[in-house]
Write a protein that holds these residues in place. Structure first.
Motif, PDB file in Angstrom:
ATOM      1  N   THR A 122       0.814  -1.219   0.000  1.00 33.15           N
ATOM      2  CA  THR A 122       0.000   0.000   0.000  1.00 33.15           C
ATOM      3  C   THR A 122       0.845   1.266   0.000  1.00 33.15           C
ATOM      4  O   THR A 122       0.320   2.354  -0.233  1.00 33.15           O
ATOM      5  N   ILE A 123       2.125   1.134   0.283  1.00 32.36           N
ATOM      6  CA  ILE A 123       2.980   2.317   0.432  1.00 32.36           C
ATOM      7  C   ILE A 123       3.091   3.060  -0.899  1.00 32.36           C
ATOM      8  O   ILE A 123       3.395   2.479  -1.949  1.00 32.36           O
ATOM      9  N   GLY A 124       2.818   4.349  -0.836  1.00 33.28           N
ATOM     10  CA  GLY A 124       2.901   5.190  -2.026  1.00 33.28           C
ATOM     11  C   GLY A 124       1.721   5.071  -2.957  1.00 33.28           C
ATOM     12  O   GLY A 124       1.710   5.699  -4.029  1.00 33.28           O
ATOM     13  N   ARG A 125       0.709   4.296  -2.573  1.00 33.22           N
ATOM     14  CA  ARG A 125      -0.470   4.122  -3.430  1.00 33.22           C
ATOM     15  C   ARG A 125      -1.529   5.148  -3.064  1.00 33.22           C
ATOM     16  O   ARG A 125      -2.114   5.076  -1.978  1.00 33.22           O
ATOM     17  N   PRO A 126      -1.823   6.110  -3.919  1.00 32.45           N
ATOM     18  CA  PRO A 126      -2.850   7.107  -3.588  1.00 32.45           C
ATOM     19  C   PRO A 126      -4.263   6.543  -3.633  1.00 32.45           C
ATOM     20  O   PRO A 126      -5.172   7.069  -2.996  1.00 32.45           O
ATOM     21  N   ALA A 127      -4.454   5.466  -4.383  1.00 32.36           N
ATOM     22  CA  ALA A 127      -5.795   4.871  -4.509  1.00 32.36           C
ATOM     23  C   ALA A 127      -5.653   3.394  -4.841  1.00 32.36           C
ATOM     24  O   ALA A 127      -4.648   2.956  -5.404  1.00 32.36           O
ATOM     25  N   MET A 128      -6.688   2.635  -4.464  1.00 32.90           N
ATOM     26  CA  MET A 128      -6.740   1.210  -4.786  1.00 32.90           C
ATOM     27  C   MET A 128      -8.185   0.849  -5.097  1.00 32.90           C
ATOM     28  O   MET A 128      -9.115   1.384  -4.491  1.00 32.90           O
ATOM     29  N   ALA A 129      -8.380  -0.083  -6.028  1.00 34.20           N
ATOM     30  CA  ALA A 129      -9.717  -0.563  -6.346  1.00 34.20           C
ATOM     31  C   ALA A 129     -10.268  -1.356  -5.170  1.00 34.20           C
ATOM     32  O   ALA A 129      -9.517  -1.832  -4.310  1.00 34.20           O
ATOM     33  N   ASP A 130     -11.596  -1.499  -5.124  1.00 39.08           N
ATOM     34  CA  ASP A 130     -12.239  -2.215  -4.016  1.00 39.08           C
ATOM     35  C   ASP A 130     -11.619  -3.590  -3.789  1.00 39.08           C
ATOM     36  O   ASP A 130     -11.243  -3.947  -2.668  1.00 39.08           O
TER      37      ASP A 130
END
Length: 271
Positions: free
Chosen positions: A15-23
């Motif tokens: 998750t590090i550095g991820r501004p968004a993730m799909a459901d």
């Protein structure tokens, strides 16, 4: 089960550095993180806003299980679910189902008719409030053959709750637009889908359409949720005797003699 720190760190690192993730992507990350802490059989994540039909954000069910845990639940039974009512109260934290359930929940008709179909021994939910009066509930479930979570496991999950809440608020923000779309897009759906998308608003009129007073409706709603007459009286600040009188009057008005018939009538009028 021993904590698998390597798996936990590996899931978190994704998750590090991820501004968004799909459901599905964030849901799977959550599953992996929790699996590094405790064992469980299923994960399901619902978003709730008021009485509206909850939105399923993620789950690990097979097709047959999905019908019971998601499709059937969204069609009306969620209105009697302790997790739903806790979400509407905007409570936050990690809770066991049995902590939240009314005093007669496990002998209620809702439990016997719907909840036993799930085959669950226990369910723990992370309750996270987000914007626009929305609460997200992330549930970890264990089947009867697996058995309930131990005290040590539950305490570990409670310690993880602040991290879970922070991540949920980051990756599952802005859900109001989805609830709005669920309401506004009804004309493009089938008749059945339109009905289930407005279950919450229909619930407000079910008892009125059956000619119950507001007081009678309040009492019967609590009874169906699994509250005893004593518990109903405490919640509504009336005597237990008054509750019982109202229940008898409701049964007479509706021409029924059991809670089984009452629940059947409620669900039939929702649909």
């Amino acid at each position: 089960m021993n904590t698998d720190l390597e798996a936990l760190f590996r899931a978190f690192a994704g998750t590090i550095g991820r501004p968004a993730m799909a459901d599905a992507e964030f849901g799977e990350t959550f599953r992996q993180m929790m699996a590094a802490l405790v064992g469980f059989d299923y994960v399901v994540v619902f978003a709730y806003r008021g009485k509206e039909r909850p939105i399923a954000l993620y789950s690990t069910f097979g097709s047959e299980e999905h019908v019971i845990f998601v499709s059937l639940y969204q069609a009306g039974p969620y209105l009697l679910d302790p997790f739903y009512h806790t979400a509407r109260e905007r409570r936050t934290g990690a809770f066991r189902m049995r902590e939240l359930a009314p005093d007669r929940f496990f002998s209620s008709e809702y439990y016997r008719t719907y909840y036993v179909q799930t085959g669950l021994a226990e369910e723990i939910g992370f309750f996270v409030t987000v914007d626009q009066d929305i609460t997200i509930v992330l549930s970890l479930m264990r089947r009867q053959e697996t058995g309930p979570f131990s005290t040590t496991e539950f305490e570990l999950l409670k310690r993880a709750e602040p991290l879970v809440a922070s991540m949920v608020r980051h990756y599952w923000s802005g859900l109001a637009i989805r609830f709005d779309a669920q309401l506004h897009n009804r004309p493009r759906r089938s008749r059945k889908s339109r009905a289930t998308s407005t279950v919450g608003s229909q619930a407000d009129t079910v008892w009125r359409d059956l000619n119950l007073t507001a007081r009678e409706a309040s009492i019967i709603d609590l009874v169906l949720q699994g509250h005893s007459s004593e518990s109903v009286g405490l919640k509504l600040a009336i005597t237990t005797g008054t509750v019982k009188v109202h229940r008898r009057n409701v049964y007479r008005k509706l021409g029924i003699s059991s809670q089984t018939q009452l629940l059947a009538m409620y669900l039939k009028n929702l649909s």
